[in-house]
Design a protein around this motif. Structure first.
Motif, PDB file in Angstrom:
ATOM      1  N   UNK A 134       0.832  -1.207   0.000  1.00  9.76           N
ATOM      2  CA  UNK A 134       0.000   0.000   0.000  1.00  9.76           C
ATOM      3  C   UNK A 134       0.867   1.258   0.000  1.00  9.76           C
ATOM      4  N   UNK A 135       1.899   1.247   0.813  1.00  8.88           N
ATOM      5  CA  UNK A 135       2.793   2.402   0.896  1.00  8.88           C
ATOM      6  C   UNK A 135       3.560   2.593  -0.420  1.00  8.88           C
ATOM      7  N   UNK A 136       3.948   1.500  -1.052  1.00 12.87           N
ATOM      8  CA  UNK A 136       4.636   1.596  -2.349  1.00 12.87           C
ATOM      9  C   UNK A 136       3.730   2.251  -3.391  1.00 12.87           C
ATOM     10  N   UNK A 137       2.435   1.936  -3.352  1.00  9.23           N
ATOM     11  CA  UNK A 137       1.491   2.547  -4.283  1.00  9.23           C
ATOM     12  C   UNK A 137       1.342   4.043  -3.985  1.00  9.23           C
ATOM     13  N   UNK A 138       1.309   4.388  -2.691  1.00  6.87           N
ATOM     14  CA  UNK A 138       1.241   5.803  -2.312  1.00  6.87           C
ATOM     15  C   UNK A 138       2.448   6.565  -2.860  1.00  6.87           C
ATOM     16  N   UNK A 139       3.589   5.962  -2.770  1.00  3.60           N
ATOM     17  CA  UNK A 139       4.816   6.587  -3.294  1.00  3.60           C
ATOM     18  C   UNK A 139       4.714   6.791  -4.801  1.00  3.60           C
ATOM     19  N   UNK A 140       4.143   5.811  -5.503  1.00  3.49           N
ATOM     20  CA  UNK A 140       3.967   5.941  -6.954  1.00  3.49           C
ATOM     21  C   UNK A 140       3.059   7.121  -7.290  1.00  3.49           C
ATOM     22  N   UNK A 141       1.961   7.236  -6.550  1.00  2.00           N
ATOM     23  CA  UNK A 141       1.046   8.353  -6.786  1.00  2.00           C
ATOM     24  C   UNK A 141       1.781   9.681  -6.616  1.00  2.00           C
TER      25      UNK A 141
END
Length: 300
Positions: free
Chosen positions: A127-134
């Motif tokens: 989830x945090x990796x996706x937040x970083x992508x955003x």
């Protein structure tokens, strides 16, 4: 992806099968935990199942199985408040686990890939990796929404309707309804459960995800970049003005369509570097993530 009903399968036979019940026993035994209101311990469950397996199967199949009320236990929180768990009797835990083992493979594939909580093979680090992508894509304003007393305020009739989109077996649906309505025993006082799903039983996480799957699909339909972990969710947008607009519209959807309440004090629109999600926050513009252990994610 549109949610679709399963083919008409007699799921209760799979729930009540010898292999499924004993696999459920192994899971309940491995998880341990305190006894419920009947005082039967996890260590005493094996002998009980050996003796009463056939009557249990009959009750499950003919729809006469009746769950007992859960035992309320208060867990202190860091802010001084309390979070309440509902501890089912060990036999009810076994039955819940047996149901879960059958319905989870049917329901989980229909969940959003932006949903990370209580799902096999998915976790907060993804989830945090996706937040970083955003963030790196330029979505640097966060709509941080907090649902007020989510598990305690799930609307039973709506949840049943959502479950019927996946499950056609009437006996299984009736059994799930009985667990929702089984009541809470708090110091010898029986409290009726007309809403909510008590945290503490094997079924609670998937029921919570089924309910908020409606939110996920709405966010996807609107084209939002979001992440949900159980009842925590954030939406990434490109400007504070867009964030305020999204907060207003999503608040209306949550209240009108789901019958839930946004916690105004804890919900906010802020820069991504100021937001904390699942105990993590963006430390600097290079995308380095740091952890704040004061608020670890729940996974109960």
């Amino acid at each position: 992806m549109e949610m679709k009903k399963q083919e008409s399968i007699n799921l209760i036979d799979r729930v009540a099968s010898h292999r499924n019940l004993w696999n459920a026993y192994k899971k309940v035994k491995g998880n341990g935990g305190a006894p419920g209101i009947d005082g039967i311990t996890v260590d005493g469950l094996k002998a009980h199942l050996i003796k009463y397996e056939e009557p249990l199967k009959r009750k499950l199949k003919d729809g006469s199985y009746k769950p007992q009320p859960v035992k309320r236990v208060a867990i202190p929180k860091a802010d001084g408040s309390k979070r309440y768990l509902g501890i089912p009797c060990v036999l009810d835990r076994l039955v819940q686990q047996a149901i879960l083992q059958v319905i989870q493979p049917i329901i989980d594939p229909h969940f959003s890939d932006k949903s990370f909580g209580f799902r096999k093979g998915r976790n907060q680090h993804q989830a945090i990796a996706l937040a970083k992508n955003y963030y790196e894509e330029g979505y640097r304003t966060v709509v941080d929404c907090d649902l007020k007393s989510y598990f305690d305020t799930i609307h039973h009739q709506r949840l049943r309707a959502y479950l019927e989109e996946f499950i056609t077996d009437k006996v299984v649906l009736k059994l799930l309804w009985k667990f929702l309505r089984s009541g809470i025993l708090d110091k010898d006082i029986l409290i009726e459960t007309t809403e909510g799903t008590p945290q503490g039983g094997p079924l609670s996480p998937i029921l919570a995800n089924v309910y908020l799957n409606k939110l996920d699909r709405e966010l996807e339909k609107r084209g939002h970049r979001f992440i949900r972990y159980a009842d925590d969710f954030v939406i990434y947008v490109k400007s504070p003005r867009a964030g305020e607009r999204v907060m207003t519209s999503i608040k209306k959807f949550i209240e009108d369509e789901l019958g839930l309440t946004i916690n105004e004090q804890k919900s906010k629109v802020c820069g991504a570097t100021a937001a904390t999600f699942l105990g993590f926050h963006l430390q600097n513009l290079s995308g380095k993530w740091d952890t704040d252990q004061s608020s670890p994610p729940r996974n109960d």
